[in-house]
Structure formats: structure tokens, C-alpha cells
Design an enzyme around this catalytic site. Structure first.
Site, PDB file in Angstrom:
ATOM      1  N   SER A  39       0.867  -1.185   0.000  1.00  0.00           N
ATOM      2  CA  SER A  39       0.000   0.000   0.000  1.00  0.00           C
ATOM      3  C   SER A  39       0.900   1.231   0.000  1.00  0.00           C
ATOM      4  CB  SER A  39      -0.929  -0.006   1.215  1.00  0.00           C
ATOM      5  OG  SER A  39      -0.196  -0.002   2.429  1.00  0.00           O
ATOM      6  N   HIS A 141      -3.141  -6.083   2.212  1.00  0.00           N
ATOM      7  CA  HIS A 141      -2.228  -7.124   2.685  1.00  0.00           C
ATOM      8  C   HIS A 141      -2.845  -8.520   2.714  1.00  0.00           C
ATOM      9  CE1 HIS A 141       0.277  -3.864   4.933  1.00  0.00           C
ATOM     10  NE2 HIS A 141       0.465  -3.845   3.638  1.00  0.00           N
ATOM     11  N   GLN A 149      -6.781  -1.797   7.242  1.00  0.00           N
ATOM     12  CA  GLN A 149      -5.625  -2.634   6.898  1.00  0.00           C
ATOM     13  C   GLN A 149      -5.011  -3.364   8.093  1.00  0.00           C
ATOM     14  OE1 GLN A 149      -2.495  -1.284   3.887  1.00  0.00           O
ATOM     15  NE2 GLN A 149      -1.298  -1.156   5.764  1.00  0.00           N
ATOM     16  N   GLU A 150      -4.939  -2.678   9.248  1.00  0.00           N
ATOM     17  CA  GLU A 150      -4.221  -3.287  10.368  1.00  0.00           C
ATOM     18  C   GLU A 150      -4.884  -2.983  11.710  1.00  0.00           C
ATOM     19  OE1 GLU A 150      -0.045  -2.139  10.183  1.00  0.00           O
ATOM     20  OE2 GLU A 150      -0.143  -2.119   7.995  1.00  0.00           O
ATOM     21  N   GLU A 191       1.937  -9.522   6.587  1.00  0.00           N
ATOM     22  CA  GLU A 191       2.769  -9.148   7.737  1.00  0.00           C
ATOM     23  C   GLU A 191       2.588 -10.088   8.932  1.00  0.00           C
ATOM     24  OE1 GLU A 191       1.676  -5.048   8.386  1.00  0.00           O
ATOM     25  OE2 GLU A 191       2.941  -4.347   6.742  1.00  0.00           O
ATOM     26  N   ASP A 227      -4.147   0.891  11.618  1.00  0.00           N
ATOM     27  CA  ASP A 227      -3.676   1.578  10.414  1.00  0.00           C
ATOM     28  C   ASP A 227      -4.796   1.433   9.396  1.00  0.00           C
ATOM     29  OD1 ASP A 227      -2.524   2.608   8.156  1.00  0.00           O
ATOM     30  OD2 ASP A 227      -0.792   1.262   8.135  1.00  0.00           O
ATOM     31  N   GLU A 268      -3.251   5.342  12.361  1.00  0.00           N
ATOM     32  CA  GLU A 268      -2.390   5.713  11.232  1.00  0.00           C
ATOM     33  C   GLU A 268      -3.234   5.875   9.970  1.00  0.00           C
ATOM     34  OE1 GLU A 268       1.071   3.150  10.975  1.00  0.00           O
ATOM     35  OE2 GLU A 268       1.012   3.223   8.785  1.00  0.00           O
ATOM     36  N   ASP A 295       1.432   8.209   7.534  1.00  0.00           N
ATOM     37  CA  ASP A 295       2.339   7.317   6.805  1.00  0.00           C
ATOM     38  C   ASP A 295       2.356   7.764   5.336  1.00  0.00           C
ATOM     39  OD1 ASP A 295       3.550   5.207   5.442  1.00  0.00           O
ATOM     40  OD2 ASP A 295       2.057   3.712   5.974  1.00  0.00           O
ATOM     41  N   LYS A 320       9.686   5.412   7.493  1.00  0.00           N
ATOM     42  CA  LYS A 320      10.096   4.257   6.689  1.00  0.00           C
ATOM     43  C   LYS A 320      11.268   4.693   5.823  1.00  0.00           C
ATOM     44  CE  LYS A 320       5.504   2.076   6.103  1.00  0.00           C
ATOM     45  NZ  LYS A 320       4.273   2.101   5.255  1.00  0.00           N
ATOM     46  N   HIS A 348       8.524  -1.179   9.574  1.00  0.00           N
ATOM     47  CA  HIS A 348       8.788  -2.160   8.520  1.00  0.00           C
ATOM     48  C   HIS A 348       7.924  -1.856   7.296  1.00  0.00           C
ATOM     49  CE1 HIS A 348       5.177  -4.980   9.729  1.00  0.00           C
ATOM     50  NE2 HIS A 348       4.822  -3.731   9.658  1.00  0.00           N
ATOM     51  N   ARG A 349       8.052  -2.658   6.246  1.00  0.00           N
ATOM     52  CA  ARG A 349       7.132  -2.669   5.110  1.00  0.00           C
ATOM     53  C   ARG A 349       6.474  -4.040   5.060  1.00  0.00           C
ATOM     54  NH1 ARG A 349       7.419   2.045   1.979  1.00  0.00           N
ATOM     55  NH2 ARG A 349       5.291   1.311   1.588  1.00  0.00           N
ATOM     56  N   SER A 350       5.413  -4.143   4.260  1.00  0.00           N
ATOM     57  CA  SER A 350       4.755  -5.454   4.185  1.00  0.00           C
ATOM     58  C   SER A 350       5.656  -6.492   3.511  1.00  0.00           C
ATOM     59  CB  SER A 350       3.408  -5.332   3.481  1.00  0.00           C
ATOM     60  OG  SER A 350       3.533  -4.636   2.263  1.00  0.00           O
ATOM     61  N   LYS A 371       7.285  -0.410  14.734  1.00  0.00           N
ATOM     62  CA  LYS A 371       6.135  -1.094  14.138  1.00  0.00           C
ATOM     63  C   LYS A 371       6.661  -2.156  13.190  1.00  0.00           C
ATOM     64  CE  LYS A 371       1.954  -0.102  11.431  1.00  0.00           C
ATOM     65  NZ  LYS A 371       1.659   0.311  10.035  1.00  0.00           N
TER      66      LYS A 371
END
Ligand code: PGA
Ligand code: ZN
Length: 393
Positions: A39, A141, A149-150, A191, A227, A268, A295, A320, A348-350, A371
Site C-alpha cells: 500500500s 495485505h 488494513q491493520e 505481515e 492503520d 495511522e 504514513d 520508513k 517495517h514494510r509489508s 512497528k
């Protein structure tokens, strides 16, 4: 002094190719790999396909780096920028740039006989950030899972990062148990979060139940966050959820209700990546009790962070390194945020590798959270590194 730089194609956690760099100096060695997003924000630095980017770098970039002083990070990163010549690093590729930049810092740290967090953070570093990790996820994801998303947890009441890492893992395990009880056996997203076919409110209720159970069991406060990755939901006029379309106004009200109903301490990207004003309306409404973190809004870019500071868009910045491409730019983003009283969250990234650099950066730079997911080899690599760093300091 940089003597050799080796670039190679390696696998990431999604099975895609990414770039790893080995850097050799007279007395040091540094290795770093680039992660990748799913994303991704439209304002991020630009990644180039791995094979062509490596070929190009070997011919046109690496020769100009040999002989540079790895101890002068600002100069090294400036060289990358000036050879590239574009604002978004699209010529050499942000994936090449970030791997080189981080490998350079690690080579310099190693030449000094120091770990990276100590080399960058100095002698007075005395605490690590707490881990922020997702236990349920969907969006970009996972297929057919939640719209948000999260669904994140962070054990704000833990006595140290090690306890916090295990608390997150316990919540993740408890969530599985609760999902099975709901008849929602499920796989995981990119993730490592559970990716069940449930609606967002069920996800909130499930995580809330798991957090309550583990908080009681471990006798610590565990808080919830999300997020939204709202740019992925935005369709030019509305935020499109499976059960509703929300205008910007509706979205701000909805997120505000969620913050209060679930005592969220972290949200986020609640709005799309261009909506600095919407962000500031939400921050004004709930920023006293919740971190509103940008983000895709900020993409670790000082110009965009400044735009947000001017109108109070957020009180936290997601960091990031690969969104901006160099360590110097990453550091400047963190400094700008901290100078203006905002918290930073290293992320991190996915798509990840077992590279652990962000655990060091998060500690060195004084980020409030790291994170990086809860389980899975490429996620626990960073969490376990955090435990090792904490043991040393
Ligand atoms: P990405 O997502 O790495 O797939 O861009 C992570 C995030 O949105 O925080
Ligand atoms: Zn995000």
C-alpha cells in the site's frame, strides 16, 4: 574508506526479488537489504525493477562510491542524491539507494567496533522503543479480509520491550483462539497478522477481547491501534467500506467514535494521503488522547511533514527509510518531527527481509514505537534484535 560494494538480488517475504548490499571498508563491513510496500504512498521515492537497477548501479553508481569515507554519512548520501539527480531517486532507484545508505552506516559502525544503534544514537541511549504490531489485518495485505488494513496492539504498560514483545505474541495467539471459536479459522496476511473473512467491528471486538484477556493474565496495560491505510479505501468521492460509503466528514466522525469506543491510542492514515486538512480536523478532535500518525500522508519527507506541522495535521510521523531513500533524509524527518513535538514510529514494510536495521534506527533515533508485526521470520528478526539491544543498554 569504501573499498568494495557488492549488490545482489535476494528474496523478500512475499517471494519477490529485492536488493541486498554488502559494503567493505578498510576495517568495516555492512550489509543491508531494501524492503517493499504493497500500500505504497504515491509520494514515496521510486523503486526500480531489481535486475536492471543492479546492472545500472554496477556500471554507473558503484565506481563513484569507491574511495568515499563511510564515516561521513551525509556526504555519502549526498553523493547518491547528486548522481541520481531526481527528487524521487527514480534514476538509481530508491531500493538501491536505501540498501546502499544503510549498508554504509553499518560499515562505518562496524569499523568503529560499535553496534549501529550505538554508533548513530551515541553514549546516552538508554531505552528502546516498544513494539507495535498487527494481530488482524486485511486491506492491501490480504484478500477478502477486513477493510481497515491493520488492527494493532502495543503493551504500553509493559516494564520493558522484551515483556512487550511477548505480550503482543500472546495477544496474537489469543486472537487465533477467538477466531476459531467464531468459526473463522484463517490464514495470515503479508505481515503475519490473521486475515479472517470478518467485518471491521468483529475484528475490533475480537482484538479487544484478546487484549483484555492477556492484560489480565500478564497484569499489564495493552492498548489498541489501527492503520486504516485510507488511501486504499478512497474512490475519488468516498471512503468505500464493504458495508458503507463514507464522506470525509463521515470518516472523521467514524474514526473519532472508534477511538473512544476502543480507547485507541494510535491511528495511522485515517484519511487519504492528500487530505492534510481532514487529518488536522481529526487531530484536533482526538489528538489529546490518541496518536494520529501520517504514513502515506508524510512518506518520511520533510517537506510534507512541514506542511502537516503548519496546520496541525498529526501528532506522530511514521518513519520508513525506504520511502525517502537515504539515512540522512530519514534522520532529518525524525528530527523535524521531534523538534515540533511529534512522536515518531519506525516501521517495517509489508514486503520484508530478515534485515534488522530498523530496530537499531528506532532505538538510536528515540522513536516511541517500532512497528514491525508480531510473528513470522522477517518480523521476529527485528523483534529479537530489539530484545538484544535492550539487553545491552
Ligand atoms: P506497506 O504497508 O508496507 O504495504 O506500504 C504498511 C503500512 O501501510 O504501514
Ligand atoms: Zn501505514
Amino acid at each position: 574508506i569504501i573499498q568494495a560494494v557488492q549488490l545482489r538480488k535476494i528474496l523478500d517475504s512475499r517471494g519477490n526479488p529485492t536488493v541486498e548490499v554488502d559494503m567493505v571498508t578498510e576495517s568495516g563491513f555492512g550489509r543491508a537489504a531494501a524492503p517493499s510496500g504493497a500500500s505504497t504512498g504515491v509520494y514515496e521515492a521510486k523503486v526500480r525493477p531489481v535486475d536492471e537497477a543492479i546492472d545500472d548501479a554496477e556500471q554507473n553508481l558503484i565506481p563513484a562510491l569507491i574511495g568515499l569515507d563511510a564515516g561521513d554519512q551525509a556526504e555519502f548520501d549526498q553523493q547518491l542524491r547528486s548522481i541520481d539527480g531526481t527528487p524521487d531517486l527514480s534514476k538509481i532507484g530508491a531500493n538501491i539507494a536505501v540498501a546502499l545508505s544503510l549498508a554504509n552506516a553499518k560499515a562505518a559502525a562496524s569499523a568503529n567496533g560499535m553496534d549501529l544503534y550505538r554508533y548513530l544514537g551515541g553514549a546516552f541511549i538508554k531505552e528502546t522503543p516498544f513494539p507495535l504490531g498487527n494481530v488482524i489485518g486485511g486491506g492491501a495485505h490480504a484478500v477478502d479480509a477486513t477493510d481497515i488494513q491493520e488492527f494493532l496492539v502495543v503493551p504500553t504498560g509493559a516494564s520493558d520491550a522484551e515483556e512487550a514483545v511477548f505480550a503482543n505474541a500472546a495477544v496474537h495467539r489469543k486472537v487465533k483462539e477467538l477466531l476459531i471459536a467464531l468459526g473463522k479459522g484463517c490464514g495470515k496476511g503479508d505481515e503475519g497478522a490473521w486475515a479472517p473473512h470478518i467485518d471491521d467491528i468483529t475484528a475490533f471486538e475480537t482484538v479487544h477481547q484478546a487484549v483484555t484477556a492477556i492484560s489480565d493474565e500478564m497484569n499489564i496495560t495493552i492498548s489498541m491501534g489501527i492503520d486504516v491505510a485510507a488511501s486504499e479505501l478512497w474512490n475519488d468521492t468516498h471512503y468505500h467500506y464493504k458495508d458503507a460509503d463514507r464522506t470525509t466528514e463521515d470518516q472523521i466522525a467514524y474514526i473519532g467514535e472508534l477511538v473512544d469506543r476502543y480507547s485507541l491510542i494510535y491511528v495511522e492514515d485515517p484519511l487519504r494521503e492528500d487530505d492534510f486538512e481532514g487529518f488536522s480536523d481529526l487531530t484536533e478532535a482526538v489528538g489529546d488522547r490518541c496518536l494520529i500518525c501520517g504514513d502515506d500522508l508524510f512518506v518520511t519527507n520533510t517537506e510534507r511533514i512541514m506542511q502537516g506541522i503548519d496546520i496541525g495535521s498529526a501528532n506522530a510521523v511514521l518513519i520508513k527509510p525506504n520511502q525517502v531513500g537515504t539515512l540522512t533524509d530519514t534522520y532529518e524527518a525524525v528530527q523535524m518531527a521531534h523538534t515540533h513535538g511529534m512522536d515518531t514510529v519506525m516501521s517495517h514494510r509489508s514486503g520484508e527481509t530478515t534485515d534488522t536495521t530498523i530496530a537499531h534506527l528506532a532505538t538510536a533515533f528515540g522513536c516511541i514505537f517500532l512497528k514491525t508485526g508480531v510473528v513470522g521470520g522477517e518480523r521476529i528478526a527485528k523483534l529479537n534484535e530489539l530484545i538484544r539491544i535492550e539487553e545491552q543498554i
